[in-house]
Motif scaffolding. Structure first.
Motif, PDB file in Angstrom:
ATOM      1  N   ARG A 140      47.915  35.696  26.952  1.00 32.47           N
ATOM      2  CA  ARG A 140      49.308  35.656  27.377  1.00 32.47           C
ATOM      3  C   ARG A 140      49.468  35.978  28.870  1.00 32.47           C
ATOM      4  N   TYR A 141      48.782  37.009  29.320  1.00 28.79           N
ATOM      5  CA  TYR A 141      49.026  37.514  30.673  1.00 28.79           C
ATOM      6  C   TYR A 141      47.998  37.057  31.707  1.00 28.79           C
ATOM      7  N   CYS A 142      46.788  36.792  31.324  1.00 28.92           N
ATOM      8  CA  CYS A 142      45.710  36.644  32.313  1.00 28.92           C
ATOM      9  C   CYS A 142      45.141  35.234  32.431  1.00 28.92           C
ATOM     10  N   ALA A 143      45.209  34.460  31.318  1.00 25.12           N
ATOM     11  CA  ALA A 143      44.505  33.177  31.293  1.00 25.12           C
ATOM     12  C   ALA A 143      45.016  32.207  32.357  1.00 25.12           C
ATOM     13  N   LEU A 144      46.302  32.317  32.706  1.00 28.10           N
ATOM     14  CA  LEU A 144      46.875  31.409  33.710  1.00 28.10           C
ATOM     15  C   LEU A 144      45.998  31.345  34.967  1.00 28.10           C
ATOM     16  N   CYS A 145      45.525  32.453  35.435  1.00 28.14           N
ATOM     17  CA  CYS A 145      44.730  32.471  36.672  1.00 28.14           C
ATOM     18  C   CYS A 145      43.235  32.680  36.398  1.00 28.14           C
ATOM     19  N   HIS A 146      42.918  33.585  35.453  1.00 27.02           N
ATOM     20  CA  HIS A 146      41.495  33.908  35.228  1.00 27.02           C
ATOM     21  C   HIS A 146      40.834  32.964  34.226  1.00 27.02           C
ATOM     22  N   GLY A 147      41.590  32.030  33.641  1.00 22.37           N
ATOM     23  CA  GLY A 147      41.001  31.021  32.755  1.00 22.37           C
ATOM     24  C   GLY A 147      40.975  31.464  31.308  1.00 22.37           C
ATOM     25  N   GLY A 169      47.637  46.112  40.234  1.00 20.83           N
ATOM     26  CA  GLY A 169      47.585  44.911  41.044  1.00 20.83           C
ATOM     27  C   GLY A 169      46.881  45.155  42.363  1.00 20.83           C
ATOM     28  N   ARG A 170      46.766  44.090  43.147  1.00 21.44           N
ATOM     29  CA  ARG A 170      46.217  44.232  44.495  1.00 21.44           C
ATOM     30  C   ARG A 170      47.269  43.744  45.453  1.00 21.44           C
ATOM     31  N   GLU A 171      47.821  44.695  46.182  1.00 21.86           N
ATOM     32  CA  GLU A 171      48.912  44.361  47.077  1.00 21.86           C
ATOM     33  C   GLU A 171      48.537  43.225  48.008  1.00 21.86           C
ATOM     34  N   ALA A 200      47.784  37.547  44.733  1.00 15.78           N
ATOM     35  CA  ALA A 200      48.528  37.073  43.556  1.00 15.78           C
ATOM     36  C   ALA A 200      48.332  37.992  42.356  1.00 15.78           C
ATOM     37  N   MET A 201      47.448  38.971  42.483  1.00 15.99           N
ATOM     38  CA  MET A 201      47.175  39.872  41.366  1.00 15.99           C
ATOM     39  C   MET A 201      48.231  40.970  41.314  1.00 15.99           C
ATOM     40  N   GLY A 202      49.141  40.888  40.350  1.00 16.88           N
ATOM     41  CA  GLY A 202      50.193  41.890  40.190  1.00 16.88           C
ATOM     42  C   GLY A 202      49.760  42.975  39.218  1.00 16.88           C
ATOM     43  N   GLY A 203      50.560  44.026  39.093  1.00 14.44           N
ATOM     44  CA  GLY A 203      50.224  45.109  38.171  1.00 14.44           C
ATOM     45  C   GLY A 203      50.844  44.878  36.799  1.00 14.44           C
ATOM     46  N   TYR A 204      50.102  45.205  35.747  1.00 16.54           N
ATOM     47  CA  TYR A 204      50.580  44.940  34.382  1.00 16.54           C
ATOM     48  C   TYR A 204      50.939  46.199  33.605  1.00 16.54           C
ATOM     49  N   LEU A 205      50.820  47.355  34.242  1.00 12.79           N
ATOM     50  CA  LEU A 205      51.126  48.606  33.544  1.00 12.79           C
ATOM     51  C   LEU A 205      52.639  48.860  33.554  1.00 12.79           C
ATOM     52  N   PRO A 247      38.058  36.484  46.835  1.00 11.79           N
ATOM     53  CA  PRO A 247      38.867  37.711  46.930  1.00 11.79           C
ATOM     54  C   PRO A 247      38.943  38.283  48.342  1.00 11.79           C
ATOM     55  N   ALA A 248      40.029  39.004  48.576  1.00 11.73           N
ATOM     56  CA  ALA A 248      40.265  39.627  49.869  1.00 11.73           C
ATOM     57  C   ALA A 248      39.439  40.901  49.960  1.00 11.73           C
ATOM     58  N   LEU A 249      38.327  40.859  50.706  1.00 10.71           N
ATOM     59  CA  LEU A 249      37.426  42.021  50.727  1.00 10.71           C
ATOM     60  C   LEU A 249      37.973  43.167  51.558  1.00 10.71           C
ATOM     61  N   PRO A 307      59.064  36.268  34.019  1.00 11.30           N
ATOM     62  CA  PRO A 307      57.609  36.110  34.095  1.00 11.30           C
ATOM     63  C   PRO A 307      57.089  34.846  33.394  1.00 11.30           C
ATOM     64  N   TYR A 308      56.013  34.310  33.932  1.00 18.20           N
ATOM     65  CA  TYR A 308      55.426  33.049  33.423  1.00 18.20           C
ATOM     66  C   TYR A 308      55.101  33.131  31.944  1.00 18.20           C
ATOM     67  N   TYR A 309      54.896  34.360  31.412  1.00 15.92           N
ATOM     68  CA  TYR A 309      54.494  34.479  30.020  1.00 15.92           C
ATOM     69  C   TYR A 309      55.703  34.725  29.104  1.00 15.92           C
TER      70      TYR A 309
HETATM   71  C1  HEC Z   1      48.922  34.896  39.065  1.00 14.87           C
HETATM   72  C2  HEC Z   1      47.480  34.890  38.936  1.00 14.87           C
HETATM   73  C3  HEC Z   1      46.829  36.067  38.223  1.00 14.87           C
HETATM   74  C4  HEC Z   1      47.116  36.575  36.973  1.00 14.87           C
HETATM   75  C5  HEC Z   1      48.151  36.076  35.994  1.00 14.87           C
HETATM   76  C6  HEC Z   1      46.198  37.675  36.761  1.00 14.87           C
HETATM   77  N1  HEC Z   1      45.368  37.805  37.842  1.00 14.87           N
HETATM   78 FE1  HEC Z   1      43.846  39.161  38.033  1.00 14.87          FE
HETATM   79  N2  HEC Z   1      43.473  38.472  39.924  1.00 14.87           N
HETATM   80  C7  HEC Z   1      44.122  37.426  40.527  1.00 14.87           C
HETATM   81  C8  HEC Z   1      43.606  37.265  41.870  1.00 14.87           C
HETATM   82  C9  HEC Z   1      44.046  36.212  42.882  1.00 14.87           C
HETATM   83  C10 HEC Z   1      42.621  38.278  42.060  1.00 14.87           C
HETATM   84  C11 HEC Z   1      41.798  38.551  43.302  1.00 14.87           C
HETATM   85  C12 HEC Z   1      42.638  39.331  44.277  1.00 14.87           C
HETATM   86  C13 HEC Z   1      41.894  39.691  45.532  1.00 14.87           C
HETATM   87  O1  HEC Z   1      41.923  38.902  46.468  1.00 14.87           O
HETATM   88  O2  HEC Z   1      41.319  40.779  45.564  1.00 14.87           O
HETATM   89  C14 HEC Z   1      42.562  39.017  40.803  1.00 14.87           C
HETATM   90  C15 HEC Z   1      41.711  40.091  40.584  1.00 14.87           C
HETATM   91  C16 HEC Z   1      41.547  40.727  39.366  1.00 14.87           C
HETATM   92  C17 HEC Z   1      40.558  41.737  39.081  1.00 14.87           C
HETATM   93  C18 HEC Z   1      39.512  42.259  40.037  1.00 14.87           C
HETATM   94  C19 HEC Z   1      38.196  41.570  39.721  1.00 14.87           C
HETATM   95  C20 HEC Z   1      37.139  41.733  40.757  1.00 14.87           C
HETATM   96  O3  HEC Z   1      36.122  41.039  40.670  1.00 14.87           O
HETATM   97  O4  HEC Z   1      37.302  42.526  41.673  1.00 14.87           O
HETATM   98  C21 HEC Z   1      40.706  42.099  37.768  1.00 14.87           C
HETATM   99  C22 HEC Z   1      39.876  43.095  36.997  1.00 14.87           C
HETATM  100  C23 HEC Z   1      41.802  41.311  37.238  1.00 14.87           C
HETATM  101  N3  HEC Z   1      42.298  40.491  38.239  1.00 14.87           N
HETATM  102  C24 HEC Z   1      42.250  41.383  35.935  1.00 14.87           C
HETATM  103  C25 HEC Z   1      43.364  40.701  35.451  1.00 14.87           C
HETATM  104  C26 HEC Z   1      43.885  40.858  34.118  1.00 14.87           C
HETATM  105  C27 HEC Z   1      43.237  41.710  33.055  1.00 14.87           C
HETATM  106  C28 HEC Z   1      44.997  40.073  34.033  1.00 14.87           C
HETATM  107  C29 HEC Z   1      45.947  39.967  32.861  1.00 14.87           C
HETATM  108  C30 HEC Z   1      46.507  41.204  32.395  1.00 14.87           C
HETATM  109  C31 HEC Z   1      45.165  39.391  35.317  1.00 14.87           C
HETATM  110  N4  HEC Z   1      44.158  39.807  36.146  1.00 14.87           N
HETATM  111  C32 HEC Z   1      46.171  38.466  35.615  1.00 14.87           C
HETATM  112  C33 HEC Z   1      45.112  36.633  39.981  1.00 14.87           C
HETATM  113  C34 HEC Z   1      45.721  36.848  38.757  1.00 14.87           C
END
Ligand code: HEC
Ligand code: HEC
Length: 363
Positions: free
Chosen positions: A48-55, A90-92, A95-100, A164-166, A292-294
Motif C-alpha cells: 500500500r505505502y511503499c511499492a509505488l516507488c520501491h517496487g 523520511g529524508r528531508e 521523495a522519501m516522506g515519513g510514515y510514522l 540516493p542523496a549521499l 495520499p496516493y494510497y
Molecule cells: C514517493 C516515493 C517513495 C515512497 C512511496 C517510499 N519511498 Fe522510501 N525512498 C524513496 C527515495 C527517493 C529514497 C532515497 C532518498 C535519498 O535520496 O536518500 C528512499 C529511501 C528509503 C530507505 C533508505 C534505503 C537506503 O538504502 O538507504 C528506506 C529504508 C525506505 N526508503 C523505506 C521505505 C518504506 C518502508 C516505504 C513505505 C512505508 C517507502 N520507503 C516509501 C522514495 C519513496
C-alpha cells in the motif's frame, strides 16, 4: 575464583573473538520473528505505502531512484536504524516522506518496526555485526575520489542525480560509517550501484567514507505540531472564483508558472497533495489538501465536486500525482491535472509554501 584463574579462562575466549573478527564479521541473531498476523499486515502495508516507488518485489527504482529494499549488502548490514528511521521520519529534501503517525504518517510505531523486520525476513540474509566506531580516513583524498568515481550518479554535491542523496543530513545522521563503507565496498546487488572493492583499495574506501561523513552537520529531528486536517468545506480554493482554464501539456500537466498565476488570479480549484501526509505537514502549497496516493478514493473523494479543476502534486516529482490522477480520471473526474515540476520544483522556482510550526527537538 581468583583473578589469575579467571584471566586464564578469559584469554582463549578473547583470542577466539579476536581471530573471528580478523577473518570474518560475526553474524548477529535474527531479529524478532513476526507472527503470521504481523507479517500479513506488514506485507499489506508494504504494497500500500511503499511499492509505488520501491517496487512490488522490493527491487527498487520503480519511481524516482528509490533504492532496492532487498539488496544483500543493505539487508545484511543489520542496522535497524538504516531501515526504520527513513521509513518513520523520511529524508528531508527527497521523495522519501515519513510514515510514522508522530509526524503525520499512517503507521504506528509497532507497524514501522514490523515492516522493518518483515523486510529482513523477506530478504533472508544473515545480519552482520557492525561496529559503530568511526571509519578513519583522509577526507580530502576521499573528496577527490568522490569527484572521480561517484558524481555521475550521486551528483557533484552528493545531492543525488539517479541515486540516493549521499550528502543528505537525515541519512548521514542515521547511517553509521561502517554501513556506508559496506555499501561502497559491496555495492547494492541488482542495482546500478556496483561494488568498488575491486576498483579501489581499502584505504581509498575509508577515505571516501571519511569524506561522506565530513558532510554531516548536526541534524535534529524536530517534533512537529500537527496541523488539523482541512474540512470538506475548505476543500475548494477560491470557491467564488472563475475557472483557471489551463492548457495542459500532454492533456495532463500544468506548469508551476500557470498554477501560480491561477492562484494569484483567485481561480477556483482543488489542490491535492498526493504525498504521505507527514510531508504535507512539513510544507505544502497553500490550500492543498492531503490526499495520499494510497488513499481509498471512495472515502477521500467525497466532498470534491466533479466540475472543479483539480491539480495534484507530489515531490517525486510526478509519480504519486500521476497515479492518483489516473485513478480519479477512471472515476469520472476529468477536469484534473498534475503539477509538472512537483512541489520541489515549485519551491525551487521561488513559489510559496506553508511550513509547519516546530516545538522542541526530540533527539
Ligand atoms: C514517493 C516515493 C517513495 C515512497 C512511496 C517510499 N519511498 Fe522510501 N525512498 C524513496 C527515495 C527517493 C529514497 C532515497 C532518498 C535519498 O535520496 O536518500 C528512499 C529511501 C528509503 C530507505 C533508505 C534505503 C537506503 O538504502 O538507504 C528506506 C529504508 C525506505 N526508503 C523505506 C521505505 C518504506 C518502508 C516505504 C513505505 C512505508 C517507502 N520507503 C516509501 C522514495 C519513496
Ligand atoms: C552508476 C551509478 C552509480 C555510481 C557511479 C555510484 N553509485 Fe552509489 N549508488 C547508486 C545507486 C543507484 C544506489 C542505490 C542502490 C539501491 O540500493 O537501489 C547507490 C547507493 C549508494 C550508497 C548507499 C546509500 C544508502 O543510503 O543506502 C552509498 C554509500 C553509495 N552509493 C556510495 C557511492 C560512492 C562513494 C560512489 C563512488 C565511489 C558511488 N556510490 C558510485 C549508483 C551509483
Amino acid at each position: 575464583m581468583n583473578v589469575r584463574l579467571s584471566l586464564l579462562l578469559c584469554f582463549p575466549l578473547f583470542m577466539m573473538t579476536f581471530v573471528s573478527f580478523a577473518t570474518e564479521r560475526e553474524t548477529i541473531s535474527p531479529p524478532r520473528k513476526l507472527t503470521a498476523e504481523q507479517a500479513r499486515v506488514a506485507a499489506k502495508n508494504y504494497q500500500r505505502y511503499c511499492a509505488l516507488c520501491h517496487g512490488k518485489e522490493r527491487e527498487g527504482h520503480a519511481n524516482d531512484h528509490a533504492p532496492s529494499l532487498r539488496s544483500k549488502s543493505l539487508m545484511e548490514s543489520g542496522v535497524p536504524h538504516a531501515i526504520v528511521r527513513p521509513m518513520s521520519y523520511g529524508r528531508e529534501g527527497t521523495a522519501m516522506g515519513g510514515y510514522l503517525d508522530e509526524v503525520g504518517g499512517p503507521m504506528t510505531l509497532a507497524e514501522t518496526w514490523d515492516l522493518t523486520y518483515w523486510l529482513w525476513e523477506q530478504a533472508g540474509y544473515d545480519r552482520l555485526q557492525f561496529s559503530t566506531k568511526p571509519v578513519l580516513g583522509d577526507s580530502v583524498a576521499g573528496g577527490k575520489l568522490y569527484q572521480q568515481h561517484c558524481t555521475s550518479c550521486h551528483g557533484v554535491n552528493g545531492e543525488g542525480v539517479s541515486a540516493p542523496a549521499l550528502g543528505n543530513q537525515s541519512a548521514l545522521a542515521h547511517n553509521t560509517d561502517e554501513f556506508i563503507r559496506h555499501a561502497i565496498e559491496n555495492g547494492r546487488q541488482d542495482t546500478p550501484m556496483l561494488p568498488f572493492k575491486d576498483k579501489l583499495s581499502p584505504a581509498q574506501i575509508n577515505n571516501l567514507t571519511a569524506f561522506l561523513r565530513s558532510k554531516a552537520s548536526g541534524w535534529t529531528m524536530n517534533k512537529p505540531v500537527l496541523r488539523a486536517m482541512p474540512k470538506p468545506e475548505q476543500y475548494i480554493v477560491n470557491p467564488q472564483g472563475d475557472d483557471p482554464n489551463f492548457s495542459l501539456q500532454d492533456g495532463m500537466y500544468v506548469s508551476s508558472n500557470d498554477l501560480n498565476d491561477a492562484l494569484n488570479g483567485k481561480k477556483r480549484m482543488v489542490l491535492l497533495d498526493t504525498r504521505v501526509p507527514s510531508v504535507w505537514q512539513t510544507a505544502h502549497i497553500e490550500g492543498a489538501i492531503p490526499f495520499p496516493y494510497y488513499a481509498d478514493l471512495d472515502e477521500t473523494v467525497a466532498g470534491i465536486p466533479k466540475d472543479v479543476q483539480i491539480v495534484a502534486y507530489c515531490s517525486c516529482p510526478r509519480a504519486a500525482a500521476d497515479h492518483t490522477i489516473k485513478k480519479l480520471r477512471r472515476k469520472g473526474y476529468t477536469r484534473t491535472a498534475v503539477l509538472w515540476e512537483g512541489v520541489f520544483g515549485w519551491m525551487n522556482l521561488g513559489y510559496p509554501v506553508v511550513r509547519r510550526d516546530v516545538k522542541n527537538s526530540i533527539h
